[in-house]
Design a protein around this motif. Structure first.
Motif, PDB file in Angstrom:
ATOM      1  N   PRO A  55       0.748  -1.271  -0.109  1.00 35.04           N
ATOM      2  CA  PRO A  55       0.127  -0.046  -0.082  1.00 35.04           C
ATOM      3  C   PRO A  55       0.825   1.293  -0.042  1.00 35.04           C
ATOM      4  N   LEU A  56       2.032   1.140   0.523  1.00 37.30           N
ATOM      5  CA  LEU A  56       2.827   2.416   0.691  1.00 37.30           C
ATOM      6  C   LEU A  56       3.493   2.684  -0.622  1.00 37.30           C
ATOM      7  N   GLU A  57       3.558   1.771  -1.604  1.00 36.45           N
ATOM      8  CA  GLU A  57       3.978   1.868  -2.875  1.00 36.45           C
ATOM      9  C   GLU A  57       3.274   2.028  -4.088  1.00 36.45           C
ATOM     10  N   ARG A  58       2.049   2.114  -3.859  1.00 38.15           N
ATOM     11  CA  ARG A  58       1.144   2.521  -4.853  1.00 38.15           C
ATOM     12  C   ARG A  58       1.468   3.555  -5.908  1.00 38.15           C
ATOM     13  N   HIS A  59       2.132   4.428  -5.273  1.00 34.35           N
ATOM     14  CA  HIS A  59       2.259   5.748  -6.277  1.00 34.35           C
ATOM     15  C   HIS A  59       3.547   5.412  -6.966  1.00 34.35           C
ATOM     16  N   VAL A  60       4.316   4.339  -6.896  1.00 38.43           N
ATOM     17  CA  VAL A  60       5.569   3.965  -7.682  1.00 38.43           C
ATOM     18  C   VAL A  60       5.069   3.744  -9.081  1.00 38.43           C
ATOM     19  N   PHE A  61       5.986   4.199  -9.972  1.00 37.08           N
ATOM     20  CA  PHE A  61       5.884   3.713 -11.409  1.00 37.08           C
ATOM     21  C   PHE A  61       6.790   2.385 -11.356  1.00 37.08           C
ATOM     22  N   THR A  62       6.276   1.662 -12.604  1.00 39.03           N
ATOM     23  CA  THR A  62       7.035   0.371 -12.912  1.00 39.03           C
ATOM     24  C   THR A  62       7.899   0.657 -14.191  1.00 39.03           C
ATOM     25  N   LEU A  63       8.950   0.245 -14.037  1.00 40.71           N
ATOM     26  CA  LEU A  63       9.959   0.523 -15.199  1.00 40.71           C
ATOM     27  C   LEU A  63      10.118  -0.949 -15.825  1.00 40.71           C
ATOM     28  N   VAL A  64       9.505  -1.516 -17.111  1.00 38.99           N
ATOM     29  CA  VAL A  64       9.830  -2.335 -17.584  1.00 38.99           C
ATOM     30  C   VAL A  64      10.803  -2.426 -18.475  1.00 38.99           C
ATOM     31  N   LEU A  65      11.814  -3.066 -18.730  1.00 31.95           N
ATOM     32  CA  LEU A  65      13.002  -3.415 -19.476  1.00 31.95           C
ATOM     33  C   LEU A  65      13.188  -4.525 -20.292  1.00 31.95           C
ATOM     34  N   ASP A  66      13.308  -4.240 -21.671  1.00 32.26           N
ATOM     35  CA  ASP A  66      13.691  -5.409 -22.554  1.00 32.26           C
ATOM     36  C   ASP A  66      15.126  -5.859 -22.003  1.00 32.26           C
ATOM     37  N   LEU A  67      15.308  -7.083 -22.759  1.00 26.51           N
ATOM     38  CA  LEU A  67      16.374  -7.606 -22.269  1.00 26.51           C
ATOM     39  C   LEU A  67      17.802  -7.467 -23.624  1.00 26.51           C
ATOM     40  N   ASN A  68      17.372  -8.197 -24.388  1.00 28.52           N
ATOM     41  CA  ASN A  68      18.255  -8.286 -25.587  1.00 28.52           C
ATOM     42  C   ASN A  68      18.324  -6.957 -26.514  1.00 28.52           C
ATOM     43  N   GLU A  69      19.564  -6.759 -26.729  1.00 30.62           N
ATOM     44  CA  GLU A  69      19.705  -5.606 -27.649  1.00 30.62           C
ATOM     45  C   GLU A  69      19.095  -4.138 -26.796  1.00 30.62           C
ATOM     46  N   THR A  70      18.977  -4.398 -25.277  1.00 24.67           N
ATOM     47  CA  THR A  70      18.394  -3.169 -24.575  1.00 24.67           C
ATOM     48  C   THR A  70      19.735  -3.100 -23.541  1.00 24.67           C
ATOM     49  N   LEU A  71      19.671  -4.126 -22.758  1.00 22.26           N
ATOM     50  CA  LEU A  71      20.684  -4.193 -21.672  1.00 22.26           C
ATOM     51  C   LEU A  71      21.833  -4.941 -21.793  1.00 22.26           C
ATOM     52  N   VAL A  72      21.860  -5.984 -22.778  1.00 23.41           N
ATOM     53  CA  VAL A  72      22.713  -6.754 -23.336  1.00 23.41           C
ATOM     54  C   VAL A  72      22.516  -7.222 -24.559  1.00 23.41           C
ATOM     55  N   TYR A  73      23.650  -7.906 -25.194  1.00 18.75           N
ATOM     56  CA  TYR A  73      23.820  -8.369 -26.417  1.00 18.75           C
ATOM     57  C   TYR A  73      24.305  -9.614 -26.518  1.00 18.75           C
ATOM     58  N   SER A  74      23.711 -10.633 -27.283  1.00 18.12           N
ATOM     59  CA  SER A  74      24.311 -12.024 -27.289  1.00 18.12           C
ATOM     60  C   SER A  74      24.644 -12.205 -28.743  1.00 18.12           C
ATOM     61  N   ASP A  75      25.899 -12.805 -28.750  1.00 19.48           N
ATOM     62  CA  ASP A  75      26.417 -12.870 -30.094  1.00 19.48           C
ATOM     63  C   ASP A  75      27.434 -14.326 -30.103  1.00 19.48           C
ATOM     64  N   TRP A  76      27.243 -14.930 -31.302  1.00 22.18           N
ATOM     65  CA  TRP A  76      27.797 -16.307 -31.536  1.00 22.18           C
ATOM     66  C   TRP A  76      28.810 -16.393 -32.456  1.00 22.18           C
ATOM     67  N   LYS A  77      30.048 -17.073 -32.362  1.00 21.10           N
ATOM     68  CA  LYS A  77      30.789 -17.262 -33.438  1.00 21.10           C
ATOM     69  C   LYS A  77      31.311 -18.418 -33.162  1.00 21.10           C
TER      70      LYS A  77
END
Length: 331
Positions: A163-185
């Motif tokens: 109840p004390l956090e109902r004013h808090v915004f929710t930040l939804v983040l994608d993973l690939n190519e947003t926070l990290v990048y996975s590469d194969w060689k």
């Protein structure tokens, strides 16, 4: 030289035994048992041959086979087209008049001809009507089963906020190519790289937002990456592929299932507009593909911090390429 003479009685006995053995055990089969002459073979063939059948006798049976095959093929094609072109509700609505016309009402005072016509009408319409009902029932069960794999397993993917956090915004983040990048060689296999500034981004905004990572990858991949990426526990919740909405071969994020106020959700992703069902909540950022001089996440921090400090609902219009150019409008 001595000469040995056998008794005559013994000689007669041996001849008698030889004669009896020859009579009971014949060394060669009789000619009558193994008569393989051409004449005998022809006679046997004539006696065992099947009389020819009339080719016209099978025509009604073949006609029935092709008729049944044609009906089944037509029904399959019709069902396939209906499944492709119409939803279950549309098919149900369009076929209601046809299914209702099966029961042909005939009055008690109707003539015998009218009653017979009603009987023929009911008999002719019953099979198609029952087939449609069977199709609707099967399609309903199949779609319900498929829905369990294509939609999130719950309408509340996240637990209730305190109840004390109902004013808090929710930040939804994608993973690939947003926070990290996975590469194969070939020489080294798969490797995952952290985007520049990602740790500072998570640590700073974790003070103002409820951070949720919502990825379309499997939970095994998501968990293994975030355990190394988020050492300080700034990310509160992790959602993976099983919580996405699968449509037309793509996995979409459905923010209506997050158990949060939609007006307090922001979605940051390198593919925000094409990977969510609510594009109005999206904050696009440039996809990262190992550019060493990338500063998109760091440039986004002041904008997100400013929006969070304003406790009223906000509408965001963003276009992010190399940097951040955003407008924030109070609603």
């Amino acid at each position: 030289m001595l000469r040995i003479n056998r008794p005559r009685s013994l000689s007669k006995l041996s001849k008698t035994i030889r004669t009896l053995c020859t009579a009971h055990v014949s060394p060669t089969p009789s000619k009558q048992a193994l008569d393989l002459s051409p004449t005998a073979t022809q006679i046997n063939d004539q006696n065992t041959s099947v009389p020819p059948t009339d080719p016209t006798a099978r025509k009604p049976l073949n006609f029935l086979k092709f008729g049944i095959l044609g009906v089944l093929t037509g029904a399959s094609v019709t069902a396939g087209y209906a499944t492709y072109a119409y939803t279950l509700e549309e098919v149900d609505e369009k076929t209601k008049p046809f299914r209702a016309s099966v029961n042909f009402a005939v009055g008690d005072k109707a003539s015998s001809l009218d009653k017979f016509q009603g009987f023929l009408h009911t008999a002719a319409m019953t099979v198609p009507a029952k087939s449609i009902e069977l199709y609707l029932d099967l399609r309903s069960k199949i779609e319900e089963h498929v829905r369990g794999f294509s939609e999130p397993p719950s309408n509340k993917l996240l637990p209730d906020l305190h109840p004390l956090e109902r004013h808090v915004f929710t930040l939804v983040l994608d993973l690939n190519e947003t926070l990290v990048y996975s590469d194969w060689k070939r020489e080294r296999g798969w490797r995952t790289f952290k985007r520049p500034g990602v740790e500072a981004f998570l640590e700073h905004l974790g003070q103002f937002y409820e951070i949720v990572v919502y990825s379309d990858q499997l939970n095994v991949y998501v968990d293994s990456i975030l355990e190394r990426l988020d050492a300080k526990g700034s990310i509160r919740h992790r959602l993976s592929r099983t919580e996405t909405n699968y449509r037309d071969g793509k996995h979409y994020r459905d923010f209506s299932k997050l158990n949060r106020d939609p007006s307090r959700i922001l979605y940051v992703s390198g593919h925000a507009l094409e990977s969510s069902l609510q594009p109005e909540n999206s904050v696009p950022v440039k996809p990262w593909k190992l550019e060493a001089d990338d500063t998109a996440l760091v440039d986004l921090i002041p904008f997100l911090e400013c929006g969070c400090k304003n406790r009223s609902s906000m509408a965001f219009s963003c276009g992010v390429e190399s940097g951040v150019t955003c407008e924030m409008m109070g609603v």
